[in-house]
Every structure is written in C-alpha cells, then in structure tokens.
Enzyme design. Structure first.
Site, mmCIF file in Angstrom:
data_model
loop_
_atom_site.group_PDB
_atom_site.id
_atom_site.type_symbol
_atom_site.label_atom_id
_atom_site.label_comp_id
_atom_site.label_asym_id
_atom_site.label_seq_id
_atom_site.Cartn_x
_atom_site.Cartn_y
_atom_site.Cartn_z
ATOM 1 N N HIS A 85 43.082 37.434 35.777
ATOM 2 C CA HIS A 85 42.436 38.583 36.436
ATOM 3 C C HIS A 85 42.272 38.360 37.932
ATOM 4 O O HIS A 85 42.015 39.315 38.678
ATOM 5 C CB HIS A 85 41.103 38.933 35.758
ATOM 6 C CG HIS A 85 39.931 38.103 36.171
ATOM 7 N ND1 HIS A 85 39.450 37.052 35.427
ATOM 8 C CD2 HIS A 85 39.128 38.181 37.257
ATOM 9 C CE1 HIS A 85 38.403 36.514 36.042
ATOM 10 N NE2 HIS A 85 38.185 37.180 37.153
ATOM 11 N N ASP A 131 43.444 35.149 29.657
ATOM 12 C CA ASP A 131 43.105 35.227 31.088
ATOM 13 C C ASP A 131 43.538 33.931 31.784
ATOM 14 O O ASP A 131 42.717 33.121 32.186
ATOM 15 C CB ASP A 131 41.595 35.478 31.251
ATOM 16 C CG ASP A 131 41.231 35.923 32.658
ATOM 17 O OD1 ASP A 131 42.156 36.097 33.491
ATOM 18 O OD2 ASP A 131 40.025 36.082 32.937
ATOM 19 N N GLN A 220 30.331 35.324 40.115
ATOM 20 C CA GLN A 220 31.410 36.016 40.824
ATOM 21 C C GLN A 220 31.983 35.117 41.929
ATOM 22 O O GLN A 220 31.234 34.554 42.722
ATOM 23 C CB GLN A 220 30.904 37.334 41.422
ATOM 24 C CG GLN A 220 31.073 38.510 40.464
ATOM 25 C CD GLN A 220 30.369 38.317 39.144
ATOM 26 O OE1 GLN A 220 29.252 37.872 39.107
ATOM 27 N NE2 GLN A 220 31.043 38.640 38.044
ATOM 28 N N GLY A 221 33.298 35.027 41.958
ATOM 29 C CA GLY A 221 33.980 34.175 42.928
ATOM 30 C C GLY A 221 34.368 32.828 42.355
ATOM 31 O O GLY A 221 35.199 32.118 42.908
ATOM 32 N N SER A 223 35.589 32.641 39.357
ATOM 33 C CA SER A 223 36.687 32.965 38.446
ATOM 34 C C SER A 223 37.946 32.188 38.780
ATOM 35 O O SER A 223 38.264 31.979 39.952
ATOM 36 C CB SER A 223 37.017 34.453 38.518
ATOM 37 O OG SER A 223 36.159 35.159 37.687
HETATM 38 N N1 ARG Z 1 34.619 37.570 36.776
HETATM 39 C C1 ARG Z 1 33.979 36.708 37.720
HETATM 40 C C2 ARG Z 1 34.918 36.475 38.903
HETATM 41 O O1 ARG Z 1 35.892 37.196 39.018
HETATM 42 C C3 ARG Z 1 33.477 35.431 37.095
HETATM 43 C C4 ARG Z 1 32.288 35.703 36.282
HETATM 44 C C5 ARG Z 1 31.767 34.539 35.566
HETATM 45 N N2 ARG Z 1 30.520 34.951 35.023
HETATM 46 C C6 ARG Z 1 29.677 34.165 34.364
HETATM 47 N N3 ARG Z 1 28.529 34.664 34.001
HETATM 48 N N4 ARG Z 1 29.984 32.926 34.093
HETATM 49 O O2 ARG Z 1 34.628 35.712 39.792
#
Ligand code: ARG
Length: 268
Positions: A85, A131, A220-221, A223
């Site tokens: 993603h 993913d 976020q970040g 990932s």
């Molecule tokens: N989707 C998020 C990203 O693009 C990562 C999220 C991880 N979330 C968590 N609660 N561990 O950076």
C-alpha cells in the site's frame, strides 16, 4: 499515495482519517486517558530512540522532494521489502530509499533511486492481505540485509513472542512523524485475539502485535517498516484502528506466507 492511505484508513474504520497526517511510530497513552494533564501523562510507553548500527537494515521511503512517507527493510543489497500500500500505483522514479540515516535532518547514509517496483499480484488493499512489495535499487547498499521469515519459521509467530517494530512515523495518533528512528517492543497476538479486534483479520495474510491495554504501537508513516523477531523479518507494518488504542493492535503482513514470492524477487 495519499489516496491509497486515505482508503486504507477508512477501511480500518478510522472516522478521523481525514484529519490524520502522515506519520510513524506511536507510543501514546493519551488514547486511554485523554483528560490527563500534560505533566501527569505517563512518559512515552515502550517506544524509544533506536540506533541504525543495531538495525542496519531499516530504511525509509521518500518522495522526490525527500518527504518520508513509509518504512522498509533491506532484504538484499539492492532490494527493499516494504508494504504494497506504500508504493502501489507509483512510478519507480517517484520513490527514493534512504538508508543508514537515523535522523532525517542529517545527511548520513545513502539515498538510492528505485528502478523497479514489484507489488504482490494478489494485493488489493491492506484489509484483504498480500500487503507486500519489493523495490529494486540503482545501487548495492552497504548495510547488512535482514533475513525474511519462511514457512518453517512458524515458531517465531507464537502468541506472546516479543517483536520489535521500527520506524520514523508518528509518535502519537494524528501526530507528526518522528525526526529520528524509533522502536517499540510489542508482543504478538494470537489469531483468535486479533480476530476479536478486527473482523477483517486473515490469519494466513496477517499477524497482530501490541498491548491489549494499548499504549505502544506503530502508526501512520511506519507502514512498510519491519516487525522483527529473533533477527528475522516476520511482519511489515500494514494497518490498524488508530494507533496504540486499547484492544486495537497493529496489523502486520505475515511475511512467512509470502516468503517464496518475495525470495523470487530477491533472486538467488
Ligand atoms: N497504514 C499506516 C501507514 O500507512 C500504518 C498504520 C499502522 N497502524 C497501527 N495501528 N499499527 O503508515
């Protein structure tokens, strides 16, 4: 990329997704005690600064302006494992990899160009699995690669096993990305417990890690970045409901399921 991430947030049930900025590693306790005065808030729970020297294979991805948006792992000198993603729909020229740099503001380490992007053919979105992506670089990085967990590494996924997640993402839900590399040690969830937290959980494609009471998580970040057990890449930061919330562990790509596909991309 922004669109992809917004989609993933809403699929994870994040009502506040639109207000969240891109960021990384979270160690917040505010989700459990929102009204605690600033001075009485517990210190960052579990998260702590990490050293590249101890985790030479951890890297981050930037756009052409140098803005960090995801993490990754050196799996071979010129190959990076990250989340699908993070890079799906991107041109290789739009992505760069920064290695050997703890602090985003320094010029340490290497900035590599991406010459190829492989996204797992079964990837649709973070909530449906697969993913995982592999980037090919224009150069061989001088950093020790991390081994990718294989089918026979099932013991590394035992519930309760301690794992380490690393990244430069947000240090609080909805907060700013970190300037420096952070890490958190989080126990793995059982499939049963993760299924309770997330109806969309798929045991073959995912693994959860975090504290039942919350307070320690990726965010976020982060990932695309590594979840490590006993010096093997067992997970890739994928998604989750908010960050560090109680009963909402981080969801990681179960790397062992994709070992053969990834290894085929790494070559022999
Ligand atoms: N989707 C998020 C990203 O693009 C990562 C999220 C991880 N979330 C968590 N609660 N561990 O950076």
């Amino acid at each position: 990329m922004a669109d992809t991430r917004r989609r993933i947030w809403s699929m994870a049930g994040l009502l506040a997704a639109a207000t969240l900025s891109s960021g990384l590693l979270t160690t917040t306790a505010s989700a459990t005690e929102p009204d605690m005065p600033e001075a009485k808030k517990p210190p960052i729970v579990g998260g702590q600064p990490a050293k590249i020297a101890e985790h030479p294979w951890v890297v981050y991805l930037t756009d052409t302006q140098g803005n960090q948006f995801c993490g990754g792992t050196v799996a071979k000198a010129n190959k990076i494992v990250t989340a699908a993603h993070c890079v799906t729909g991107e041109q290789p020229a739009a992505v760069q990899v920064v290695a050997g740099r703890e602090n985003k503001q320094s010029t340490a380490g290497e900035v590599a160009k991406v010459t190829g992007i492989w996204v797992h053919p079964r990837f649709q979105n973070a909530n449906s699995g697969a993913d995982v992506a592999v980037l090919t670089l224009d150069q061989a990085l001088p950093h020790q690669p991390l081994a990718v967990a294989a089918k026979q590494d099932a013991p590394l996924y035992q519930p309760g096993k301690m794992s380490t997640v690393l990244g430069w993402g947000a240090t609080a839900e909805g907060g700013q990305a970190s300037q420096t590399l952070q890490k958190a040690d989080v126990p793995l969830f059982s499939d049963q417990d993760c299924q309770k937290a997330y109806p969309q959980y798929k045991a073959d494609a995912m693994v959860c890690a975090g504290l039942p009471q919350g307070g320690m998580d990726s965010c976020q970040g982060d990932s695309g970045g590594p979840l490590v057990v006993e010096n093997k890449l067992v997970g890739i930061v994928s998604t989750g409901n908010g960050c560090a919330r109680p009963n909402a562990p981080g969801i990681y790509t179960r790397v062992s399921t994709y070992h053969d596909d990834v290894q085929a991309q790494l070559g022999s």
